[in-house]
Design a protein around this motif. Structure first.
Motif, PDB file in Angstrom:
ATOM      1  N   ALA A 394       0.830  -1.215   0.000  1.00  0.00           N
ATOM      2  CA  ALA A 394       0.000   0.000   0.000  1.00  0.00           C
ATOM      3  C   ALA A 394       0.859   1.257   0.000  1.00  0.00           C
ATOM      4  N   VAL A 395       1.843   1.266   0.862  1.00  0.00           N
ATOM      5  CA  VAL A 395       2.660   2.474   1.015  1.00  0.00           C
ATOM      6  C   VAL A 395       3.602   2.655  -0.173  1.00  0.00           C
ATOM      7  N   THR A 396       4.239   1.570  -0.591  1.00  0.00           N
ATOM      8  CA  THR A 396       5.211   1.677  -1.681  1.00  0.00           C
ATOM      9  C   THR A 396       4.529   2.057  -2.994  1.00  0.00           C
ATOM     10  N   TYR A 397       3.342   1.492  -3.209  1.00  0.00           N
ATOM     11  CA  TYR A 397       2.684   1.678  -4.506  1.00  0.00           C
ATOM     12  C   TYR A 397       1.496   2.632  -4.457  1.00  0.00           C
ATOM     13  N   ARG A 398       1.272   3.292  -3.321  1.00  0.00           N
ATOM     14  CA  ARG A 398       0.179   4.278  -3.201  1.00  0.00           C
ATOM     15  C   ARG A 398      -1.132   3.679  -3.712  1.00  0.00           C
ATOM     16  N   THR A 399      -1.577   2.656  -3.037  1.00  0.00           N
ATOM     17  CA  THR A 399      -2.802   1.998  -3.499  1.00  0.00           C
ATOM     18  C   THR A 399      -3.549   1.381  -2.328  1.00  0.00           C
ATOM     19  N   PRO A 400      -4.880   1.335  -2.409  1.00  0.00           N
ATOM     20  CA  PRO A 400      -5.599   0.529  -1.430  1.00  0.00           C
ATOM     21  C   PRO A 400      -5.266  -0.942  -1.648  1.00  0.00           C
ATOM     22  N   VAL A 401      -5.141  -1.687  -0.560  1.00  0.00           N
ATOM     23  CA  VAL A 401      -4.865  -3.120  -0.616  1.00  0.00           C
ATOM     24  C   VAL A 401      -5.925  -3.823   0.218  1.00  0.00           C
ATOM     25  N   ILE A 402      -6.518  -4.880  -0.317  1.00  0.00           N
ATOM     26  CA  ILE A 402      -7.441  -5.678   0.490  1.00  0.00           C
ATOM     27  C   ILE A 402      -6.672  -6.849   1.077  1.00  0.00           C
ATOM     28  N   LEU A 403      -6.743  -6.959   2.399  1.00  0.00           N
ATOM     29  CA  LEU A 403      -6.100  -8.052   3.118  1.00  0.00           C
ATOM     30  C   LEU A 403      -7.198  -9.002   3.584  1.00  0.00           C
ATOM     31  N   LEU A 404      -7.147 -10.236   3.076  1.00  0.00           N
ATOM     32  CA  LEU A 404      -8.187 -11.210   3.408  1.00  0.00           C
ATOM     33  C   LEU A 404      -7.746 -12.118   4.554  1.00  0.00           C
ATOM     34  N   SER A 405      -8.564 -12.129   5.589  1.00  0.00           N
ATOM     35  CA  SER A 405      -8.428 -13.120   6.645  1.00  0.00           C
ATOM     36  C   SER A 405      -9.787 -13.835   6.674  1.00  0.00           C
ATOM     37  N   ASP A 406     -10.052 -14.645   7.680  1.00  0.00           N
ATOM     38  CA  ASP A 406     -11.394 -15.209   7.808  1.00  0.00           C
ATOM     39  C   ASP A 406     -11.641 -15.616   9.255  1.00  0.00           C
ATOM     40  N   ALA A 407     -12.867 -16.052   9.510  1.00  0.00           N
ATOM     41  CA  ALA A 407     -13.268 -16.323  10.897  1.00  0.00           C
ATOM     42  C   ALA A 407     -12.384 -17.402  11.529  1.00  0.00           C
ATOM     43  N   ASP A 452       6.585   7.748 -10.411  1.00  0.00           N
ATOM     44  CA  ASP A 452       7.931   7.239 -10.208  1.00  0.00           C
ATOM     45  C   ASP A 452       8.224   6.266 -11.349  1.00  0.00           C
ATOM     46  N   PRO A 453       9.382   6.406 -12.019  1.00  0.00           N
ATOM     47  CA  PRO A 453       9.650   5.564 -13.186  1.00  0.00           C
ATOM     48  C   PRO A 453       9.737   4.075 -12.838  1.00  0.00           C
ATOM     49  N   ILE A 454      10.072   3.749 -11.612  1.00  0.00           N
ATOM     50  CA  ILE A 454      10.210   2.330 -11.252  1.00  0.00           C
ATOM     51  C   ILE A 454       8.907   1.752 -10.693  1.00  0.00           C
ATOM     52  N   THR A 455       8.338   2.417  -9.711  1.00  0.00           N
ATOM     53  CA  THR A 455       7.157   1.853  -9.051  1.00  0.00           C
ATOM     54  C   THR A 455       5.853   2.257  -9.745  1.00  0.00           C
ATOM     55  N   MET A 456       5.902   3.216 -10.650  1.00  0.00           N
ATOM     56  CA  MET A 456       4.721   3.794 -11.287  1.00  0.00           C
ATOM     57  C   MET A 456       3.791   4.456 -10.260  1.00  0.00           C
ATOM     58  N   ALA A 457       4.304   4.701  -9.061  1.00  0.00           N
ATOM     59  CA  ALA A 457       3.493   5.324  -8.011  1.00  0.00           C
ATOM     60  C   ALA A 457       3.556   6.837  -8.128  1.00  0.00           C
ATOM     61  N   ARG A 458       2.457   7.493  -7.786  1.00  0.00           N
ATOM     62  CA  ARG A 458       2.452   8.950  -7.799  1.00  0.00           C
ATOM     63  C   ARG A 458       2.994   9.460  -6.465  1.00  0.00           C
ATOM     64  N   PRO A 459       3.345  10.742  -6.371  1.00  0.00           N
ATOM     65  CA  PRO A 459       3.850  11.255  -5.093  1.00  0.00           C
ATOM     66  C   PRO A 459       2.756  11.243  -4.028  1.00  0.00           C
TER      67      PRO A 459
END
Lengths: 624, 340
Positions: A394-407, A452-459
């Motif tokens: 999430a932090v490196t690529y500036r994106t929401p990430v869904i983390l799946l766990s379960d009961a 960013d040329p490597i990560t394609m992430a925005r500032p």
């Protein structure tokens, strides 16, 4: 049984199930037995199994609360297919569990609760203790309630209150049966009930009485011993998935220098993450119990915009409600972690029972072309690593990430080797601190979507930086500039960028971890999430019997490991067991054009190792 | 407290380079101008100022301010702003909503932001119509209103936003209108100075879908007789020469009277700081619609603990009591055991 002290028999593993009414304290009892076993050095896996109602009608099948623990002297990965010992505090507990038991196993019942009324409530026309239906089991009838009341008489608690200590009697008896030391549990009772000395004393007495009953009643002719498992050296704690996940989030914040903000609305089975994080304010953790699921994620996104590690936790129904805000986070390209502790659906479904049926929703459940990374935890302890990995992406690529766990992961527990803090991954938010471009007039300027040329992430440019003032929103943005654009060609270009930048993360995750020791297996079992333990155990069984099977367990569901297609195409059969009606298998078939076959189960409980074993053997048979 | 001097700015510094795209004649232009002109006088910094909006005509507002800004999703601006304000107490956060945005789809976030008293300036541009979707009735439209979605007239009872806010435990509640720049600026300035959630309803004309909705009270010729200015500590009087006023009857009801009939001493003095919201609520019910004399100004402004500061306080207290969090210690907070 003629006199003499009972003999002690050594077992390599045993599965114990405590079952009673939801007010009987079965979770506490099981949890303490687990800790005592962990401290003794056993490997273990637990499965708390409780009803959706807090106090369902007493004595009914719907109100049965159970706790199953598997302890062993070797490495195990599941809570055990079938209990070896059942402790049933009432007829309903017996009825709800007896079908899981194989003949010849031990059943200990609290005989005091097998009166006509309780039997009727559980739906027994006649007592199973007398009608011969338990003929094939080794049944012990113990008057737990009356013995507990007896020893608590002098304490000064009322008989009705004393009755509530009967689970400690059961704990004491089982502790004797499995040769667990009692000192640790007595000290734990002191600590746990220090605010009420009367209750503490009643529980201590009940516990000792249960232990002594085993010793003196000459009812049991065997006690069992499960010796320590050969763990890798180090310090361990027994940890549930929800606690591990919460600690992983704290660790991720610490290791990235970000402050942690959780926006959440209570929902089973995710609430314990909120509870755990709300206790840890000394880490700078801010927890916000929002007015609804949408505000939970909205506040987390607002905090992320401000430069915090924003997290929201939920389960399926909440994930439905968060979909629109996830879309905004995708458009804003801000770090955000959405934890979905899956439960059986649709709608309210089976709110306390496990299922893996949100995978396709996590991958695709938003309007528009809206890709995001999806990470899944595989064991209770691994929730820690999965949380850090979700945060890293999430932090490196500036994106929401869904983390799946379960009961199953959320409430289940296992020993966790405490990591050295310095060995934990660290990553940097790398906030924007100045202009990143020059405008046509030659003046420095800030383009919020210049990548960013490597990560394609925005500032990531939280408010506060002089000269970086900018406006972002859910309207389509011009490439690089980030200003509003209604241009069709620009929208296509941005859609492609959003797709590619998530796909590109595949270059920054490990290659497929293939478990195929012989290298000549024809069948590969592919799983994800909490089925790890059952799949692992099933594959081991096949191998132990001389068969061959490979196992791949995916932590990254989007993007998938870059080499996965190649790895799987080497197998004649790809078997995909899932606690859903075939979701990953759909993805694998569509992505790699392989004839993967599903193995589905949606009964609210995990796979048994035996079910996986049978499916593998059947697949092997068909490939011959 | 050390303060870094705030650079002198003008309206131009606070205006973004974006072309303003509201319909010509929209009341939003007046509100934007009032705010852009007011900002230099607030003593705040552009980089510490954030405008957060939802969806609707009003929600385009952040694009036109040369500050940080988020144009989010329909109704959810208060939730996003809450997370931002709770984690960034150094920022000035403004929330810009329309009546549909704040009171219909976002009603839940609106009331909860107010009760929590998080430091936000929430401005609701109330034009009593859905503009961006081209003219459906809104939660503040009058009963009987004929719109595209109510060809037989609306059967909905509208919200009174001021009453709603007071009922939602708001600590600062005010009303102003788009035809009076000075009043808007004075009201917004007070909202900005309030330490907590400040709600301002702005009567705003939609000249395309609901033109003249407030003309009978905010029109130049009607203002003095139809708007009742609320000033803390002052008698509540209005009219060209202050000839009318508000009294409180013995049963608690407010009534508009001729001052000459009751005498100056009988006129109710406004108390925006009263702990009991009863008077503010009664004032919010004085007008039953835009054809009755209508109070404007600050209805209620009381001190109450601000949410973000309390959140920070708990973090500070825990850190002081337990020491700064240590991961190695956290991992051992459950009973651990060692394997050699």
């Amino acid at each position: 049984m003629e006199g003499g002290p009972p003999v002690t028999e050594k077992l390599d593993r045993v599965v114990v199930r405590f079952a009673g009414d939801s007010g009987d304290g079965m979770q506490l009892t099981g949890d303490r037995f687990t800790t005592a076993s962990a401290l003794l050095g056993n490997d273990l896996a637990t499965f708390p199994d409780y009803p959706a109602e807090i106090r369902a009608p007493a004595g009914t099948l719907g109100g049965v609360s159970a706790f199953q623990v598997h302890i062993s002297d070797h490495d195990i990965s599941t809570h055990g297919d079938s209990p070896n010992v059942l402790v049933a505090m009432n007829p309903a507990g017996l009825k709800a569990s007896i079908d899981m038991m194989e003949h010849g196993t031990v059943v200990i019942v609290n005989i005091d609760s097998f009166d006509e009324r309780s039997l009727a409530k559980a739906g027994y026309a006649q007592s199973p203790l007398t009608d011969g239906s338990l003929h094939d089991y080794d049944v012990y009838e113990v008057p737990m309630t009356s013995l507990t009341q007896e020893v608590c008489k002098e304490v000064g608690v009322k008989p009705r209150d004393a009755e509530r200590s009967k689970n400690f009697f059961a704990l004491g008896l089982v502790s004797w049966l499995f040769t667990r030391p009692i000192e640790g549990t007595l000290a734990w009772i002191d600590e746990k009930f220090k605010k009420n000395e009367l209750v503490a004393e009643a529980n201590r007495r009940a516990f000792r009485a249960g232990f002594d009953f085993g010793e003196t009643a000459e009812l049991f002719h065997v006690r069992y011993e499960v010796t320590p498992a050969p763990f890798k050296g180090g310090e361990y704690v027994n940890i549930t998935g929800n606690t591990a996940l919460a600690w992983g989030l704290i660790a991720a914040a610490e290791r990235s220098g970000l402050s942690l903000f959780l926006g959440s609305y209570p929902i089973t089975p995710a609430s314990d993450i909120l509870h755990e994080l709300s206790k840890r304010k000394e880490f700078g953790v801010r927890t916000f119990q929002a007015e609804d699921e949408i505000a939970g994620i909205g506040s987390a996104l607002g905090a992320a915009y401000g430069g915090a590690l924003g997290v929201t936790t939920t389960s399926g129904p909440g994930l439905d409600l968060k979909a629109e805000m996830i879309g905004l986070a995708i458009s804003l390209e801000l770090p955000l972690i959405i934890v979905d502790v899956q439960r059986a659906g649709p709608s309210t479904g089976l709110p306390t029972k496990t299922e893996q049926s949100d995978l396709l929703q996590a991958l695709y459940g938003r309007h528009g072309e809206s890709p995001l990374p999806v990470v899944a935890a595989s064991t209770p302890a691994q929730c820690f690593d999965a949380a850090i990995e979700a945060a890293r992406i999430a932090v490196t690529y500036r994106t929401p990430v869904i983390l799946l766990s379960d009961a199953y992961l959320a409430n289940g527990s296992e020993p966790w080797l405490i990591p050295d803090v310095d060995d934990l991954p660290s990553f940097s938010p790398d906030f924007a601190d100045g202009p990143n471009a020059v405008d046509p007039e030659g003046s420095p300027t800030f383009l919020p979507y210049l990548r960013d040329p490597i990560t394609m992430a925005r500032p990531w440019a939280p408010p506060g930086a002089i000269g970086l003032e900018h406006r972002i929103g859910g309207l389509e943005k011009a490439v690089d500039a980030g200003s509003v654009s209604y241009d069709g060609a620009n929208h296509e270009a941005m859609s492609m960028v959003r797709k590619e930048r998530i796909a590109h993360i595949a270059t920054d995750i490990p290659a497929t971890a293939l478990d195929d020791p012989s290298g000549s297996a024809k069948v590969c079992v592919v799983g994800w999430g909490s089925t790890y333990g059952a799949l692992n155990a099933g594959v081991e069984r096949v191998r132990a019997a001389g068969g061959e099977a490979a196992h791949v367990h995916l932590m990254h569901l989007n993007p998938l490991p870059a080499d996965l297609g190649e790895v799987l195409s080497a197998y004649d059969t790809v078997l995909v067991p899932e606690l859903n009606l075939g979701q990953l298998v759909t993805v694998l078939r569509a992505t790699y054009l392989i004839d993967a076959i599903p193995l589905s189960k949606v009964r609210g409980v995990p796979f048994k190792a035996a079910e996986i074993e049978a499916a593998i053997l059947s697949a092997i048979g068909e490939t011959r | 407290m050390t303060s870094v001097e705030v650079p002198l700015t003008t309206r131009k510094d606070w205006s973004s380079d974006q072309e303003v795209r509201w319909c010509p004649g929209c009341g939003d232009y007046n509100i934007l101008a009032a705010i852009q002109m007011m900002m230099p006088d607030l003593g705040v910094r552009r980089e510490k100022t954030v405008f957060v909006s939802g969806i609707g005509c009003a929600s385009r507002f952040p694009y036109y301010m040369n500050t940080y800004g988020v144009h989010s999703i329909h109704g959810r601006a208060p939730s996003i702003a809450t997370g931002l304000a709770a984690t960034r107490p150094d920022l000035d956060v403004w929330v810009i909503c329309g009546d549909g945005d704040a009171l219909s789809i976002g009603g839940n976030h609106f009331i909860h932001a107010l009760r929590r008293n998080i430091r936000l300036n929430i401005l609701v541009f109330n034009n009593q119509i859905y503009g961006l979707t081209k003219g459906q009735y809104s939660p503040t439209s009058e009963t009987g209103k004929v719109t595209k979605s109510t060809p037989f007239g609306s059967i909905d009872q509208p919200f009174n936003p001021i009453s709603l806010a007071i009922g939602a435990e708001a600590s600062f509640v005010a009303r102003t209108h788009d035809m009076d720049r000075a009043h808007m600026q004075a009201t917004f300035t007070q909202a900005h100075a309030h330490d907590g959630a400040a709600f301002v309803e702005v009567y705003q004309n939609c000249n395309v879908f609901n033109d003249g909705a407030f003309e009978s009270i905010t029109g130049k010729a009607n203002r003095s007789s139809m708007l009742i200015p609320l000033v803390h500590g002052e008698p509540i009087r209005f009219g060209e020469d202050g000839e009318r006023g508000v009294i409180q009857r013995t049963d608690g009801h407010l009534e508009i009277v001729e001052v000459s009939d009751v005498g100056e001493d009988a006129i109710l003095r406004h108390n925006a700081h009263a702990e009991d919201p009863g008077l503010a609520f009664a004032l919010s019910r004085l007008s039953r619609g835009v054809h009755d004399p209508t109070p404007i100004g600050v209805f209620r402004s009381v001190d109450r603990q601000e949410y973000g500061a309390q959140m920070t306080h708990q973090v500070d207290e825990a850190t002081a009591a337990r020491g700064k969090g240590d991961l190695a210690q956290l991992f051992r907070s459950a009973t651990s055991w060692t394997v050699d």
